[in-house]
Scaffold this active site. Structure first.
Site, mmCIF file in Angstrom:
data_model
loop_
_atom_site.group_PDB
_atom_site.id
_atom_site.type_symbol
_atom_site.label_atom_id
_atom_site.label_comp_id
_atom_site.label_asym_id
_atom_site.label_seq_id
_atom_site.Cartn_x
_atom_site.Cartn_y
_atom_site.Cartn_z
ATOM 1 N N HIS A 162 0.861 -1.184 0.000
ATOM 2 C CA HIS A 162 0.000 0.000 0.000
ATOM 3 C C HIS A 162 0.892 1.227 0.000
ATOM 4 O O HIS A 162 1.827 1.318 0.793
ATOM 5 C CB HIS A 162 -0.910 0.017 1.227
ATOM 6 C CG HIS A 162 -1.648 1.323 1.400
ATOM 7 N ND1 HIS A 162 -2.723 1.661 0.608
ATOM 8 C CD2 HIS A 162 -1.449 2.374 2.254
ATOM 9 C CE1 HIS A 162 -3.168 2.852 0.972
ATOM 10 N NE2 HIS A 162 -2.415 3.314 1.963
ATOM 11 N N SER A 164 0.652 5.497 -0.086
ATOM 12 C CA SER A 164 -0.258 6.633 0.036
ATOM 13 C C SER A 164 0.491 7.842 0.572
ATOM 14 O O SER A 164 1.499 7.708 1.281
ATOM 15 C CB SER A 164 -1.415 6.274 0.975
ATOM 16 O OG SER A 164 -2.181 7.416 1.319
#
EC number: 3.1.1.32
Length: 289
Positions: A162, A164
């Site tokens: 992930h 971000s």
């Protein structure tokens, strides 16, 4: 918050130096530490059960860029006063959750990599962080010694990533990937390839693969005590990509002088579709070897 982050940065990076170089270790699962191997390193058992291991490189450099992406941060009230010179640093750590999960040379692990671009000299605007990327991973890794044509495959890793910047709209950027990482070495050479498959929503940056492609290639060369490294990503269909070249040399047992050049798209998530060249110099705690 900025004052807290300024205090946490040296407090976080300095202890990591203790693990940046080889330590006194106990071999476990018949997988001794191998130069450049993340997985073999994680299979080493230290006396402290809470030992954190380097995953990617850990460094702090002072940089200057050819161009700054002010349009992407136009909603920030200080965007017009943003400076081209920034402090860039990366913190990257891994932790073995379960050694031997699928055999003696396997490990279930987690890693966390954070990369920040800090407007330290911009005291007029209270030295804000222009961008920070947060990249946790969960992965299954294997230390191997398969040999072919002079090369030895050292790491096989499969996992979930992930990435971000932790922002809200309109500056939010994120994507999720399933990936495989393969690392092989031959003498003073190290080559690593990391292909990925994007999953989930990319509404914040729907064309990110146009600029970031579907893989990353990393190459390292050990030249005496110096390490020359290069890594990059490229989309052969669109012709967009970016590359980073670095050179490090030890100045003390735990600290290396480090110079880095990044050119192209995708240096950060906020700049995934922005072309620039950034040059920096500073210190590093661990290189890819």
């Amino acid at each position: 918050m900025r004052a807290i982050l300024r205090g946490l940065l040296p407090a976080t990076l300095l202890p990591l130096a203790a693990y940046a170089q080889e330590a006194t270790i106990k071999e476990v699962h018949d997988a001794p530490a191998v130069r450049g191997s993340i997985i073999a390193n994680m299979l080493q058992e230290h006396d402290n059960p809470f030992t954190l291991y380097p995953y990617d490189t850990n460094y702090l450099i002072y940089t200057n860029t050819s161009d700054l992406n002010k349009e992407a941060i136009s909603t920030y009230n200080w965007s017009e006063n943003a400076r081209k010179d920034e402090v860039k640093f990366q913190l990257s750590l891994a932790f073995p959750l379960w050694r031997g999960i699928l055999g003696p040379n396997s490990v279930l692990g987690a890693s966390y990599t954070q990369k920040s671009w800090w407007q330290l000299s911009n005291s007029k605007e209270s030295s804000p962080f222009r961008e920070t990327n947060y990249e946790p991973q969960l992965f299954l890794g294997f230390a191997t010694d398969y040999r072919f044509a002079g090369w030895t495959l050292r790491d096989v890793e499969m996992g979930y990533n992930h990435d971000s910047n932790g922002r809200s709209d309109p500056t939010s950027r994120s994507w999720n990937r399933l990936y495989t990482r393969l690392m092989a070495e031959n003498g003073n050479w190290l080559v690593e390839v990391k292909p990925w498959y994007v999953i989930g929503s990319t509404d914040d940056n729907p064309d990110i693969t146009k600029y970031m492609g579907y893989y990353q290639l990393k190459i390292g060369y050990h030249l005496g005590e110096a390490v020359l490294s290069a890594k990059g990503q490229y989309n052969w269909n669109t012709g967009y990509g970016g590359a980073e070249v670095g050179l490090s040399y030890p100045v003390t047992k735990h600290v290396r002088l480090y110079t880095q050049v990044y050119s192209g798209y995708g240096e950060s998530l906020i700049d995934y579709n922005f072309n620039q060249t950034r040059v920096g110099v500073g210190v590093m705690l661990n290189d890819i070897f």
